[in-house]
Write a protein that holds these residues in place. Structure first.
Motif, PDB file in Angstrom:
ATOM      1  N   GLU B 301       0.872  -1.177   0.095  1.00 15.92           N
ATOM      2  CA  GLU B 301       0.071   0.035  -0.084  1.00 15.92           C
ATOM      3  C   GLU B 301       0.947   1.265  -0.199  1.00 15.92           C
ATOM      4  OE1 GLU B 301      -2.335   0.036   3.791  1.00 15.92           O
ATOM      5  OE2 GLU B 301      -0.651  -0.571   4.925  1.00 15.92           O
ATOM      6  N   LEU B 302       0.454   2.396   0.047  1.00 14.22           N
ATOM      7  CA  LEU B 302       1.266   3.502  -0.129  1.00 14.22           C
ATOM      8  C   LEU B 302       2.018   3.677   1.323  1.00 14.22           C
ATOM      9  CD1 LEU B 302      -1.488   6.211  -1.092  1.00 14.22           C
ATOM     10  CD2 LEU B 302       0.549   5.387  -2.449  1.00 14.22           C
ATOM     11  N   ASP B 303       3.024   4.131   1.432  1.00 13.81           N
ATOM     12  CA  ASP B 303       4.124   4.477   2.374  1.00 13.81           C
ATOM     13  C   ASP B 303       3.291   5.220   3.338  1.00 13.81           C
ATOM     14  OD1 ASP B 303       5.991   4.705   4.118  1.00 13.81           O
ATOM     15  OD2 ASP B 303       7.502   5.409   2.624  1.00 13.81           O
ATOM     16  N   GLN B 304       2.986   4.570   4.562  1.00 12.45           N
ATOM     17  CA  GLN B 304       2.508   5.397   5.569  1.00 12.45           C
ATOM     18  C   GLN B 304       3.213   6.640   6.015  1.00 12.45           C
ATOM     19  OE1 GLN B 304      -0.673   4.946   6.584  1.00 12.45           O
ATOM     20  NE2 GLN B 304      -0.857   3.374   4.985  1.00 12.45           N
ATOM     21  N   LEU B 307       2.922   9.594   3.593  1.00 11.76           N
ATOM     22  CA  LEU B 307       1.540  10.187   3.844  1.00 11.76           C
ATOM     23  C   LEU B 307       1.591  11.105   5.048  1.00 11.76           C
ATOM     24  CD1 LEU B 307      -1.177   7.311   3.238  1.00 11.76           C
ATOM     25  CD2 LEU B 307      -1.022   9.701   2.063  1.00 11.76           C
ATOM     26  N   PHE B 308       2.196  10.574   6.242  1.00  7.59           N
ATOM     27  CA  PHE B 308       2.272  11.309   7.400  1.00  7.59           C
ATOM     28  C   PHE B 308       2.926  12.773   7.108  1.00  7.59           C
ATOM     29  CE2 PHE B 308       4.162  12.347  11.271  1.00  7.59           C
ATOM     30  CZ  PHE B 308       3.334  12.733  12.232  1.00  7.59           C
ATOM     31  N   TYR B 309       4.082  12.641   6.394  1.00  9.20           N
ATOM     32  CA  TYR B 309       4.951  13.595   6.260  1.00  9.20           C
ATOM     33  C   TYR B 309       4.164  14.685   5.566  1.00  9.20           C
ATOM     34  CZ  TYR B 309       8.740  16.632   4.430  1.00  9.20           C
ATOM     35  OH  TYR B 309       9.321  17.782   4.248  1.00  9.20           O
ATOM     36  N   MET B 310       3.763  14.406   4.454  1.00  7.28           N
ATOM     37  CA  MET B 310       2.770  15.243   3.817  1.00  7.28           C
ATOM     38  C   MET B 310       1.658  15.992   4.465  1.00  7.28           C
ATOM     39  SD  MET B 310       2.828  13.342   0.086  1.00  7.28           S
ATOM     40  CE  MET B 310       2.358  14.604  -1.232  1.00  7.28           C
ATOM     41  N   GLN B 311       1.142  15.280   5.181  1.00  6.57           N
ATOM     42  CA  GLN B 311      -0.023  15.630   6.016  1.00  6.57           C
ATOM     43  C   GLN B 311       0.578  16.801   7.074  1.00  6.57           C
ATOM     44  OE1 GLN B 311      -1.799  11.684   6.616  1.00  6.57           O
ATOM     45  NE2 GLN B 311      -3.736  12.855   7.292  1.00  6.57           N
ATOM     46  N   SER B 312       1.725  16.370   7.442  1.00  2.38           N
ATOM     47  CA  SER B 312       2.105  17.392   8.431  1.00  2.38           C
ATOM     48  C   SER B 312       2.898  18.721   7.720  1.00  2.38           C
ATOM     49  CB  SER B 312       3.639  16.600   8.953  1.00  2.38           C
ATOM     50  OG  SER B 312       4.500  16.550   8.255  1.00  2.38           O
ATOM     51  N   ARG B 313       2.750  18.621   6.444  1.00  4.97           N
ATOM     52  CA  ARG B 313       3.170  19.822   5.650  1.00  4.97           C
ATOM     53  C   ARG B 313       1.999  20.504   5.262  1.00  4.97           C
ATOM     54  NH1 ARG B 313       7.947  20.545   7.323  1.00  4.97           N
ATOM     55  NH2 ARG B 313       8.676  21.877   5.738  1.00  4.97           N
ATOM     56  N   GLY B 314       0.807  20.234   5.831  1.00  6.85           N
ATOM     57  CA  GLY B 314      -0.510  20.741   5.498  1.00  6.85           C
ATOM     58  C   GLY B 314      -1.397  20.468   4.395  1.00  6.85           C
ATOM     59  N   ILE B 315      -0.727  19.204   3.808  1.00  4.53           N
ATOM     60  CA  ILE B 315      -1.605  18.442   2.550  1.00  4.53           C
ATOM     61  C   ILE B 315      -2.828  17.651   3.119  1.00  4.53           C
ATOM     62  CG2 ILE B 315      -1.450  17.083   0.458  1.00  4.53           C
ATOM     63  CD1 ILE B 315       1.812  18.307   0.181  1.00  4.53           C
ATOM     64  N   PRO B 316      -3.801  17.843   2.756  1.00  2.00           N
ATOM     65  CA  PRO B 316      -4.773  16.791   3.076  1.00  2.00           C
ATOM     66  C   PRO B 316      -4.778  15.689   2.863  1.00  2.00           C
ATOM     67  CG  PRO B 316      -5.850  18.883   1.838  1.00  2.00           C
ATOM     68  CD  PRO B 316      -4.263  18.958   1.796  1.00  2.00           C
ATOM     69  N   ARG B 317      -5.137  14.540   3.489  1.00  2.00           N
ATOM     70  CA  ARG B 317      -4.786  13.034   3.273  1.00  2.00           C
ATOM     71  C   ARG B 317      -5.048  12.627   1.707  1.00  2.00           C
ATOM     72  NH1 ARG B 317      -3.391   8.780   6.336  1.00  2.00           N
ATOM     73  NH2 ARG B 317      -3.960   6.708   5.565  1.00  2.00           N
ATOM     74  N   GLY B 318      -6.571  13.069   1.465  1.00  2.00           N
ATOM     75  CA  GLY B 318      -6.973  12.505   0.281  1.00  2.00           C
ATOM     76  C   GLY B 318      -5.867  13.021  -0.932  1.00  2.00           C
ATOM     77  N   ALA B 322      -3.349  11.059  -3.673  1.00  2.00           N
ATOM     78  CA  ALA B 322      -3.419  11.241  -4.970  1.00  2.00           C
ATOM     79  C   ALA B 322      -2.074  11.741  -5.484  1.00  2.00           C
ATOM     80  CB  ALA B 322      -4.542  12.184  -5.400  1.00  2.00           C
ATOM     81  N   ILE B 323      -1.397  12.526  -4.582  1.00  2.00           N
ATOM     82  CA  ILE B 323       0.134  12.848  -5.227  1.00  2.00           C
ATOM     83  C   ILE B 323       1.097  11.424  -5.274  1.00  2.00           C
ATOM     84  CG2 ILE B 323       2.094  14.129  -4.876  1.00  2.00           C
ATOM     85  CD1 ILE B 323      -0.033  16.325  -3.530  1.00  2.00           C
ATOM     86  N   LEU B 324       1.055  10.811  -4.288  1.00  2.00           N
ATOM     87  CA  LEU B 324       1.742   9.569  -4.060  1.00  2.00           C
ATOM     88  C   LEU B 324       1.487   8.554  -5.281  1.00  2.00           C
ATOM     89  CD1 LEU B 324       2.124   9.247  -0.321  1.00  2.00           C
ATOM     90  CD2 LEU B 324       3.917   9.871  -1.899  1.00  2.00           C
ATOM     91  N   THR B 325       0.117   8.357  -5.315  1.00  2.21           N
ATOM     92  CA  THR B 325      -0.582   7.449  -6.454  1.00  2.21           C
ATOM     93  C   THR B 325      -0.134   7.829  -7.832  1.00  2.21           C
ATOM     94  OG1 THR B 325      -2.174   7.099  -4.751  1.00  2.21           O
ATOM     95  CG2 THR B 325      -2.449   5.875  -6.970  1.00  2.21           C
ATOM     96  N   ARG B 326      -0.001   8.918  -8.020  1.00  6.85           N
ATOM     97  CA  ARG B 326       0.058   9.901  -9.140  1.00  6.85           C
ATOM     98  C   ARG B 326       2.004   9.424  -9.581  1.00  6.85           C
ATOM     99  NH1 ARG B 326       1.826  11.421 -13.117  1.00  6.85           N
ATOM    100  NH2 ARG B 326       1.300  13.216 -14.530  1.00  6.85           N
TER     101      ARG B 326
END
Lengths: 495, 357
Positions: B301-304, B307-318, B322-326
């Motif tokens: 699955e996506l690297d948790q 995901l956490f890092y990106m959320q901590s930088r203010g990017i919503p989870r969804g 999308a960015i990681l899948t892309r």
């Protein structure tokens, strides 16, 4: 006479050291396979009614099956009617002490270097080590000669620990409840063509039961020997490790050199309950046939482990150097949560040998983990295939798998194939697979030779290094044997 | 019924195939016709419209493409697409404008063969798009002369049904074939290909299969190195959502004397839901000893942590998902050389992600 041929072979080639046949009187079942053969075997073993019924059911099923042909193997059609399904040394099979064992058989085992006598410990251990002192590494041996288990050693000591280590025919008589409970549970009768055949005609094998919380005090070992001509060996091994138990089991095999192909279709079933661990090591050195692919053993074996309990662990280690054709996939069904499956394999093929081997890791429980390390070495005109499956069920959360298969090609007439299947139905799984194929580099060879090794020794050294990760997993005495075997199997493959 | 002629799933090479899906697609009722205009990219060159397996001459601009019977294949899928089809034959040193082919299906089964033959040093680009619904079955034969170059990009954006592609390519000395697939529609698919690479030939065959709903997409590709010094890369990415199945079976075969072959496989699967399935089979079959063949396969699955890092930088989870899948899919699509085509494919992949995530 095949014996004459065998002598001739032995004269021209010293490669297969275990290629002698032992001249002893034997009882054969009538040649061919029919319900009568099955009844004959069952009667010979004095089996209870339920066992006979079980065999007959398998036999009837087998008659409806077709021989599989999907592997990357070239198997000539096998005439199942042209073989003996049961051969028993005339000397009485159940004996009171080892001294009564037919001296011919005993000599055979001595030639094979099996530590059949209880005193024969590892060379660096005093033969009469005091009981109570640090227990020396000892190995209990069950030796199977053609169809019959001829000797089981260390029985008393094992009994004190509560470990049941018997030939399977004895176990059927003495512990029918246990055998009945587990026989065919891991490898059902209808599993595959050869497993069904085995269920009908299995002659002997080993039964091990390690009770709750017991750590088996020594390595258990079975030594299989096909001696008689035209016989098939169909042994059945069943190992049950109860909660928290541990057992390490070794298996070795040889056969005389003969022109005909002989069939070896064994079934091995392992069951590990909660927190139990089974370590199963095989050094398979059946007669591989001569340089032109004449003779040799067909080794069609079904081996499967059921990690039923939580935290259970099964580790398969195999060194495959023998057999004209090997076709086997020791597998783990990881049903218990947190259970662990391991598979370490070295398969060496030379001349015209064919090997199609690998493993299946079926992840059913949560947080189950598996490791697969497979090393294939092909030389001569042989073919070596790794075929494996890693399956993750939808219910199996947090599965981890690591697979590595490396192939080494010695010479340009051989083949190396890798066929890994990966089927994942749970996103939390992490599955990794790596594979490489290479040959021995000129640089490595040049370096080793510049240090004074001849070419063959250099190749041997490099090959042993290539297989090191697997050889490390073997119990010590097997590791030594396996290293020697690798060298012998590859003799004449370079230069 | 032709679907019955397909091998059963008990056969090794068809283990993950979906004959029921094909049968259902073939039985789809006729739907509304699709307008091809929006599916052509802004590129010069030939534009071919294929409606239900027949080239629509009036709507097409053939340029160098001709219509003629294509020699049949004996493959179970390929042989069903026999008869007249389109052909691109280029003479020595010729360079053609891109050829765009839009396949429109409106229910039922349709078949069409095609052939691309490039003489020495010729170069061509082909872009294909599959849209509509029904069972579209195609057979493509490719013959590349010495040092010829062919770049293909194929996108499957059918709304339903099934697309089966059978491709047989033969690469001459030093020839190069780069093919990229994108499965971003709602139809099932099977990409079934055999490539035979000559001396020093270069083959790149890969793409991204994005599946959702009950969809089943698979590729079954074999690259056979018949001569020395060949190079091949098979890079596939699969993203499976809902109850869908994506299967990647890629094989490298190295013949006895095909020394110095460099074969590389990278198969990766991403599971978005626990009900989805990814099957991988990176297969090697090697008979030569001086070769470099490696394959890597991973599923997960996506690297948790990412995901956490990106959320901590203010990017919503969804959005982070999308960015990681892309990024995961981009690996495969970046191989497309033509910028216009690459952007169009990326946009299709984005649209799929938008819809599913």
């Amino acid at each position: 006479m095949a014996t004459k041929n065998a002598e001739a072979h032995a004269a021209v080639s010293k490669k297969y050291e275990w290629g002698f046949a032992t001249d002893i009187e034997q009882d054969f079942a009538p040649k061919g396979l029919s319900e009568d053969t099955v009844r004959y075997i069952s009667a010979k073993k004095g089996e209870p009614e339920w066992m006979l019924d079980w065999r007959l059911k398998a036999f009837r099923l087998w008659q409806t099956l077709e021989a599989p042909d999907w592997a990357k193997l070239n198997v000539p059609p096998i005439d199942y009617q042209d073989a003996y399904y049961y051969a028993e040394p005339k000397a009485k099979a159940t004996i009171a002490s080892l001294d009564e064992l037919d001296p011919e058989i005993r000599r055979t085992y001595e030639k094979l270097g099996i530590p059949i006598e209880e005193q024969k410990l590892l060379a660096n251990v005093a033969p009469d080590a005091e009981a109570g002192a640090t227990p020396p590494r000892r190995v209990a041996v069950d030796a199977v000669f053609d169809s019959v288990s001829v000797a089981t050693t260390f029985r008393e000591e094992l009994k004190r620990a509560g470990v049941i280590f018997l030939s399977i025919s004895e176990a059927v008589r003495e512990y029918p409840e246990l055998v009945r409970k587990w026989l065919g549970k891991v490898v059902p009768q209808r599993d595959n063509y050869f497993a069904t055949l085995n269920s009908a005609v299995f002659s002997d094998g080993t039964f091990v039961y390690v009770p709750e919380g017991v750590r088996c005090p020594m390595e258990l070992s079975t030594y299989f020997r096909i001696n008689a001509e035209n016989t098939g060996q169909f042994e059945r091994t069943l190992i049950v490790a109860d909660k928290g138990a541990y057992v390490s089991y070794l298996e070795g095999c040889t056969a005389p050199m003969r022109d005909e192909n002989q069939l070896h279709a064994a079934v091995v079933e392992l069951v590990a309950l909660d927190d139990a661990e089974i370590k199963y090591s095989t050094v398979q050195n059946w007669y591989p046939g001569d340089e032109n692919g004449v003779g040799g053993i067909y080794n069609f074996v079904t081996k499967r482990a059921l990690c039923q309990g939580r935290n259970s662990k099964v580790s398969w280690t195999q060194v495959e150097t023998g057999s004209a054709i090997t076709w086997k996939y020791p597998s783990c069904v990881l049903a218990g949560d947190e259970s662990v499956g391991e598979f370490y394999s070295v398969a060496v093929t030379n001349n015209r040998q064919q090997a199609d081997t690998g493993t299946k890791m079926i992840h059913l429980g949560k947080n189950t983990r598996s490791t697969i390390v497979s090393k294939g070495i092909s030389a001569g005109r042989s073919d070596n295939t790794y075929r494996g499956l890693v399956r993750v069920a939808p219910t199996a959360e947090g599965v981890r798998n690591f697979t590595q298969c490396d192939s080494l090609l010695l010479g340009d007439q051989c083949g190396a194939h890798t066929v890994p299947y990966i089927e994942v139905r749970n996103p939390s799984a992490q599955i990794e697979h790596e594979a490489t194929t290479s040959k021995i580099s000129e640089d490595q060879l040049f370096y080793a030779m510049s240090r004074g090794l001849d070419q063959e020794a250099a190749v041997r050294l490099i090959v042993n290094g290539f297989a090191r990760e697997v050889l490390q997993q073997l119990p010590m005495e097997f590791a030594v044997e396996a290293q020697k075997l690798l060298g012998i199997s590859l003799e004449g493959s370079v230069g | 019924m032709s679907v019955l002629e397909l091998p059963s799933t008990r056969e090794e090479g068809w283990r993950w195939s979906d004959p029921e899906g094909i049968a259902a697609a073939a039985a789809m009722p006729a739907g509304a016709p699709v307008d091809p205009a929006a599916l052509f990219l802004d590129l010069p060159g030939a534009r071919i419209v294929v409606r239900d397996g027949v080239v629509d001459r009036d709507a097409s601009d053939l340029h160098r493409v001709t219509l003629a019977p294509v020699p049949a294949s004996d493959h179970p899928l390929g042989r069903q697409a026999a008869g007249p089809g389109w052909m691109l034959h280029l003479a020595e040193d010729a360079v053609a404008h891109p050829v765009q082919v839009v396949h429109l299906a409106s229910g039922g089964a349709n078949h069409l063969p095609a052939e691309i033959v490039l003489a020495e040093d010729a170069a061509a680009q082909v872009v294909e798009t599959y849209a509509g619904a029904g069972w579209s079955n195609r057979f493509l034969r490719v013959r590349l002369g010495r040092a010829a170059r062919l770049m293909r990009a194929v996108r499957l954006v059918q709304d339903g049904g099934f697309v089966s592609l059978r491709e047989e390519a033969h690469l001459g000395t030093g020839a190069s074939l780069v093919t990229t697939f994108l499965g971003a529609g709602a139809a099932g698919s099977r990409i079934d290909a055999t490539l035979v690479a000559g001396e020093g030939a270069f083959a790149e065959f890969g793409g991204a299969l994005l599946t959702a709903g009950e969809q089943r997409q698979e590729c079954a590709v074999a690259v056979r190195h018949a001569e020395p010094n060949g190079q091949s890369h098979q890079l596939w990415r699969a993203v499976a959502a809902d109850r869908s199945t994506a299967s990647l079976a890629a094989r490298v075969e190295v013949a006895r004397h095909a020394q110095k072959t460099d074969g590389e496989q990278s198969l990766r699967g991403l599971l978005l839901q626990r009900t989805a399935t990814v099957n991988l089979k990176p297969e090697l079959e090697i008979f030569a000893d001086d070769v470099k063949c490696a394959h890597g396969a991973t599923v997960g699955e996506l690297d948790q942590r990412a995901l956490f890092y990106m959320q901590s930088r203010g990017i919503p989870r969804g959005r982070a998902q999308a960015i990681l899948t892309r990024a995961f899919v981009a690996d495969a699509l970046d191989r497309i050389g033509n910028e216009t085509v690459r952007e169009a494919f990326a946009a299709d992949a984005d649209a799929w992600l938008e819809r599913v995530l």
